[in-house]
Design an enzyme around this catalytic site. Structure first.
Site, short mmCIF file in Angstrom:
data_model
loop_
_atom_site.label_atom_id
_atom_site.label_comp_id
_atom_site.label_asym_id
_atom_site.label_seq_id
_atom_site.Cartn_x
_atom_site.Cartn_y
_atom_site.Cartn_z
CE LYS A 18 -4.38 -1.48 1.94
NZ LYS A 18 -5.45 -1.22 2.88
CG ASP A 30 -8.89 0.92 2.81
OD1 ASP A 30 -9.73 0.11 2.37
OD2 ASP A 30 -7.68 0.65 2.93
P1 NAP Z 1 -1.12 -2.98 10.07
O1 NAP Z 1 -0.79 -1.84 9.19
O2 NAP Z 1 -0.22 -4.14 10.17
O3 NAP Z 1 -1.32 -2.41 11.57
C1 NAP Z 1 -1.69 -3.26 12.61
C2 NAP Z 1 -1.75 -2.47 13.89
O4 NAP Z 1 -2.20 -3.36 14.90
C3 NAP Z 1 -0.40 -1.94 14.34
O5 NAP Z 1 -0.59 -0.69 14.95
C4 NAP Z 1 0.04 -2.99 15.34
O6 NAP Z 1 0.84 -2.48 16.39
C5 NAP Z 1 -1.25 -3.42 15.95
N1 NAP Z 1 -1.15 -4.78 16.46
C6 NAP Z 1 -0.84 -5.88 15.76
N2 NAP Z 1 -0.83 -6.96 16.56
C7 NAP Z 1 -1.13 -6.51 17.79
C8 NAP Z 1 -1.27 -7.15 19.05
N3 NAP Z 1 -1.07 -8.46 19.20
N4 NAP Z 1 -1.60 -6.38 20.13
C9 NAP Z 1 -1.79 -5.06 19.98
N5 NAP Z 1 -1.67 -4.40 18.83
C10 NAP Z 1 -1.35 -5.12 17.74
O7 NAP Z 1 -2.55 -3.59 9.69
P2 NAP Z 1 -3.80 -2.83 9.02
O8 NAP Z 1 -3.72 -2.90 7.57
O9 NAP Z 1 -3.96 -1.50 9.67
O10 NAP Z 1 -4.96 -3.79 9.45
C11 NAP Z 1 -5.39 -3.86 10.80
C12 NAP Z 1 -6.75 -4.52 10.89
O11 NAP Z 1 -7.70 -3.78 10.14
C13 NAP Z 1 -6.78 -5.93 10.33
O12 NAP Z 1 -7.48 -6.74 11.21
C14 NAP Z 1 -7.54 -5.82 9.05
O13 NAP Z 1 -8.32 -6.96 8.79
C15 NAP Z 1 -8.45 -4.66 9.32
N6 NAP Z 1 -8.81 -3.96 8.08
C16 NAP Z 1 -10.10 -4.00 7.70
C17 NAP Z 1 -10.48 -3.37 6.54
C18 NAP Z 1 -11.92 -3.42 6.14
O14 NAP Z 1 -12.23 -3.04 5.01
N7 NAP Z 1 -12.81 -3.83 6.99
C19 NAP Z 1 -9.55 -2.68 5.76
C20 NAP Z 1 -8.22 -2.63 6.20
C21 NAP Z 1 -7.87 -3.29 7.36
P3 NAP Z 1 2.41 -2.16 16.22
O15 NAP Z 1 2.43 -0.81 15.53
O16 NAP Z 1 2.90 -2.14 17.59
O17 NAP Z 1 2.98 -3.25 15.37
#
Ligand code: NAP
Length: 485
Positions: free
Chosen positions: A283, A319
């Protein structure tokens, strides 16, 4: 002009002819009979002469993915009879019988090459095509495409070979090669091989006849790049949208590694792919490779949708639209409301961008506080520790961590104390539909909403950008529910 050639693999002549008639009735423009799949070769080929489309007889050797194990003399005897009965003949490159191919005239001869394991480098592909066409009326080369790099090699080689003005068909086998079948016409292929119906494929990734006919010669091709893509629901939702909108088009899946992004963009350019979604891990890294990025995606520093506007690749981010429509759909006006965003990754950026642009007063907390601080600075929000957040009363909470998602710990990233009656609690996770956060929110009589609407609304917005057609929410929702009941 590309013709749809239905590959027929039946155990005897009578069933092959029955299937052939059905295929012709449904629009097949050419038929390939895989006689190597018949335990007994037919003695009488005259019934095939009543089929009024071009016919190809093939006895594919085992090492080229077929079933033929007989002697060369037996093969010659059969193919010679087939040529006399009006079939065109397919022979494998390097087979001794290729040297006698001229004796089969006036039958047309296809010299084909199949590699069921890999795709070689550009020069080698061109070499094979040159060798095939030197001995035939049409060259055919089919390779197993396993990576984006493979696909790029095949597309580049074909682009070069097309300058020769020879007649050829090039096929990328497997899911990664499917675009070479969908865009057979643009690849310059003479034939587009199809199965008579789903489940009757004679090679991996082959389209069925109905899909081939529906797509036509110049379909709108879209898809998704990322890694992994095993669980993405986007192909189901978008392919349902293409049908509902009566737009001849398809949405494909392209697993793409970090060092393959440029390969992919080459394929987009040569084949004129209309647009694509971008997911983890591309992305952000795709941004400098695009011709232009719209202001929303620029502010986010992340692109989830690319639109090919007449050869110029424009990065956008739907998004944010997904988040906005989710809030609108629940009648939530965020202006002046307090909000807490959990997590500081890609999803948090979209959520924060929406909240701050609509006048909310948002805090952000994250496991790694440095990232929360950086995002807070970008969007004018405030970074707070979980402890500070737990002492405040928020109107809105949005989880943007993967906690609660299938395959991740079934936990919340914050204490349940932050949840209160009447709050609007959104989890960007949609699988499972009820996460621990949403279950707890419902227990506290908060409004609990999962990430399904965000997913569907972002997809609807991308689809409209590529096709100019607005599709009803229900179309994608139905596809979603069929996949995740
Ligand atoms: P990302 O860029 O990898 O970010 C993940 C975030 O979650 C980071 O801030 C990370 O913290 C934190 N995290 C990961 N594991 C954790 C844990 N065990 N405990 C606490 N915090 C944790 O991922 P993303 O793209 O933002 O996606 C995140 C979520 O959003 C996913 O579940 C995804 O399915 C969902 N999502 C949904 C949609 C939709 O259309 N519904 C679209 C996009 C994403 P650190 O910074 O400390 O690593």
């Amino acid at each position: 002009m590309t013709r749809i050639c239905v590959a027929i693999s039946e155990a005897d002549a009578a069933s092959a002819i029955a299937v052939a008639r059905e295929a012709i009735a449904r629009g097949a423009e050419c038929l390939e009979f895989r006689f190597d799949h018949m335990p007994m070769l037919p003695d009488d080929l005259t019934p095939f002469q009543q089929l009024e489309v071009r016919r190809i007889a093939t006895l594919r050797e085992r090492e080229q993915g077929g079933e033929w194990e007989g002697t060369n003399e037996k093969k010659w005897e059969f193919l010679w009879r087939a040529a006399r009965a009006g079939f065109d003949i397919d022979l494998e490159l390097g087979h001794p019988l290729v040297n006698r191919a001229h004796l089969l005239k006036p039958a047309k001869v296809i010299v084909s090459y199949h590699d069921n394991k890999k795709t070689p480098q550009v020069a080698r592909i061109i070499e094979s095509l040159v060798e095939c066409s030197a001995r035939s009326d049409m060259a055919k080369a089919a390779y197993s495409v396993r990576t984006m790099h493979d696909l790029a090699q095949l597309v580049e080689a074909t682009d070069w070979f097309s300058l020769s003005r020879e007649r050829y068909t090039v096929i990328g086998m497997g899911e990664m090669g499917m675009v070479t079948r969908v865009l057979a016409h643009r690849m310059g292929s003479v034939l587009s091989y199809a199965s008579v119906s789903p489940g009757k494929e004679t090679a991996p990734g082959q389209l069925d006849l109905e899909t081939s006919k529906w797509l036509g010669k110049e379909p709108v091709v879209t898809g998704i790049i990322g890694n992994p893509l095993d669980h993405t629901l986007s192909p189901l939702m978008h392919n349902a949208a293409f049908r509902a909108a009566a737009v001849r088009g398809v949405y494909l899946k392209w697993v793409t590694m970090v060092d393959e992004l440029e390969d992919f963009l080459d394929v987009v350019e040569v084949l004129g792919i209309k647009g694509f979604n971008v997911t983890i891990p591309h992305k952000e890294t795709i941004v400098p490779l695009l011709d232009r990025v719209d202001p929303v995606a620029e502010r986010l520093g992340a692109v989830n949708t690319v639109v090919n506007e007449g050869g110029s690749l424009v990065g956008r981010n739907t998004d944010v639209i997904g988040v906005e429509r989710t809030f609108e759909g629940h009648g939530v006006d965020v202006k002046g409301r307090t909000a807490l965003v959990l997590g500081a990754g890609g999803a948090s950026r979209s959520v924060l961008s929406f909240l701050m642009s609509k006048g909310a007063d948002a805090d952000i907390t994250n496991r790694t506080m440095g990232k929360a601080e950086s995002l807070a600075k970008t969007f004018g929000a405030e970074a707070v520790t979980a402890r500070v957040a737990e002492e405040k009363a928020y109107d809105i909470i949005v989880n943007c961590t993967p906690l609660g998602m299938k395959g991740f710990p079934q936990e919340m990233s914050i204490s349940p104390h932050v949840l209160r009656e009447g709050q609007f609690v959104m989890d960007t996770v949609y699988n499972p539909p009820v996460t621990p956060l949403l279950a707890e929110a419902a227990r506290k009589n908060a409004i609990a909403v999962n990430g399904k609407d965000m997913l569907i609304y972002q997809a609807l917005a991308s689809f409209e950008m590529w096709t100019g057609k607005a599709v009803d929410y229900e179309v994608m929702d139905k596809a979603f529910r069929e996949a995740l009941p």
